[in-house]
Motif scaffolding. Structure first.
Motif, short mmCIF file in Angstrom:
data_model
loop_
_atom_site.label_atom_id
_atom_site.label_comp_id
_atom_site.label_asym_id
_atom_site.label_seq_id
_atom_site.Cartn_x
_atom_site.Cartn_y
_atom_site.Cartn_z
N ARG A 1 -1.00 -9.92 -54.73
CA ARG A 1 -0.99 -9.23 -53.83
C ARG A 1 -0.10 -7.87 -54.69
NH1 ARG A 1 2.70 -7.43 -49.37
NH2 ARG A 1 1.52 -6.72 -47.77
N TYR A 2 -0.28 -6.73 -54.19
CA TYR A 2 0.34 -5.78 -55.10
C TYR A 2 0.79 -4.59 -54.33
CZ TYR A 2 -1.20 -8.42 -59.30
OH TYR A 2 -1.26 -9.61 -60.17
N GLU A 3 2.08 -4.20 -54.33
CA GLU A 3 2.60 -2.90 -53.43
C GLU A 3 2.88 -1.96 -54.46
OE1 GLU A 3 5.12 -3.84 -50.33
OE2 GLU A 3 4.30 -5.56 -49.87
N PHE A 4 2.28 -0.52 -54.20
CA PHE A 4 2.76 0.73 -55.04
C PHE A 4 2.70 1.81 -54.15
CE2 PHE A 4 -1.57 -0.15 -55.55
CZ PHE A 4 -2.24 0.81 -55.38
N THR A 5 3.50 2.79 -54.78
CA THR A 5 3.67 4.14 -54.04
C THR A 5 2.93 5.16 -54.89
OG1 THR A 5 5.54 3.52 -52.95
CG2 THR A 5 4.96 6.00 -53.09
N VAL A 6 2.12 6.05 -54.52
CA VAL A 6 1.51 7.11 -55.21
C VAL A 6 2.15 8.55 -54.85
CG1 VAL A 6 -0.57 8.26 -56.08
CG2 VAL A 6 -0.66 5.75 -55.90
N ALA A 7 2.34 9.26 -55.88
CA ALA A 7 2.76 10.74 -55.66
C ALA A 7 1.85 11.69 -56.01
CB ALA A 7 4.03 11.10 -56.23
N VAL A 8 1.54 12.82 -55.21
CA VAL A 8 0.69 13.76 -55.55
C VAL A 8 1.70 15.17 -55.43
CG1 VAL A 8 -0.09 14.24 -53.08
CG2 VAL A 8 -1.24 15.08 -55.16
N SER A 9 1.44 16.14 -56.43
CA SER A 9 1.87 17.40 -56.47
C SER A 9 1.05 18.49 -56.55
CB SER A 9 3.17 17.42 -57.51
OG SER A 9 2.67 17.12 -58.65
#
Length: 288
Positions: free
Chosen positions: A107-115
């Motif tokens: 199980r993998y948790e991650f955060t994606v940023a967009v600009s």
């Protein structure tokens, strides 16, 4: 000659004023139309930048994966990057798409940023679970009612992933009055080689996929049984499946329930309810 076009606009009192469309206005209109066409959507004034994809599907170990993360609002072009957490090994963020082939379960948790072009920025967190390749499901269509003369049992595989071979052993109950003719077991696909052998009260079947491993669902083989008299078929199966570099063993039963189970169920239905003797309501021990 003046530039642009001079067009009079009529009013109730006649032609009193004119509208002039110059090259600058036309160029602005064309530029706005091209911007809307390239973006795929008309930008809404004040629409804030956001990540519109709420969740991603779970990858399967060893299988190619593609999960799109869509952005909306703001001003294109968008730039995506991993802001925190860990991607599954074998996957990478490429633009707004998570692609690759996962190599480890978990199980993998991650955060994606967009600009965007206005330097606005937004974040969203995701969770994906890399799952193991599911075991294919082997089914055999066996009637649950009495059969007479010839009956065809059809074997299917569901959700196969890189299937290579199947070893199948079928056993019907003692006393079942059926027989197998010389061509009773047949492959239903041109890319499936089949070998079979009749056994006492059963049959052994081996199937091998020719060429590349097979992925999908479909009918693999058929068995034609000849019933000498009306009979109910209860078929026990033991299968070994070779798929995606894995072995899996499965047992199942198809058709009517075994005779002993059916007799036991009938006995339970026929047996009357046993009620304990009740004492007199006043609790006294009376002798007639």
């Amino acid at each position: 000659m003046p530039h642009g076009t001079d067009r009079s606009i009529p009013t109730r009192r006649g032609r009193v004023r004119s509208s002039r469309t110059g090259p600058y206005a036309i160029a602005c209109f064309v530029w706005i139309a091209m911007l809307a066409a390239c973006s795929g959507e008309a930008p809404l004034p004040g629409d804030p930048l956001r990540l519109a994809t709420g969740s991603l599907g779970d990858p399967v170990l060893g299988e190619a994966y593609r999960g799109e993360i869509a952005a909306a609002g703001g001003l294109r072009p968008y730039t995506f990057q991993l802001d925190a957490g860990t991607l599954p090994p074998g996957l990478r963020l490429q633009g707004g798409v998570l692609v690759g082939t996962p190599t480890e379960l978990g199980r993998y948790e991650f955060t994606v940023a967009v600009s965007d072009a206005n330097l606005a920025r937004n974040l969203r967190s995701y969770v994906v679970t890399v799952r193991d390749v599911p075991v294919p499901t082997l089914t055999l269509a066996v009637p649950e009612t009495e059969v007479r003369d010839e009956v065809v049992l059809r074997g299917r595989i569901e959700d196969a992933r890189a299937l290579r071979a199947i070893r199948l052993r079928l056993q019907w109950e003692d006393g079942t009055s059926v027989r197998l003719d010389d061509d009773a077991v047949r492959s239903r696909r041109s890319d499936v080689a089949l070998f079979w052998e009749a056994r006492e009260n059963g049959v052994a079947i081996d199937l091998a996929i020719l060429g590349e491993a097979w992925t999908g669902s479909g009918e693999l083989f058929s068995i034609t049984l000849t019933a000498d008299e009306a009979t109910r078929l209860s078929v026990a199966s033991e299968a070994e499946l070779l798929y995606a570099d894995r072995h899996a063993y499965r047992t199942a039963r198809f058709g009517a329930p075994p005779a002993d189970a059916a007799e036991g169920a009938q006995a339970d239905e026929d047996e009357p309810d046993a009620s304990p003797d009740e004492d007199p309501a006043d609790g006294s021990d009376e002798t007639p």
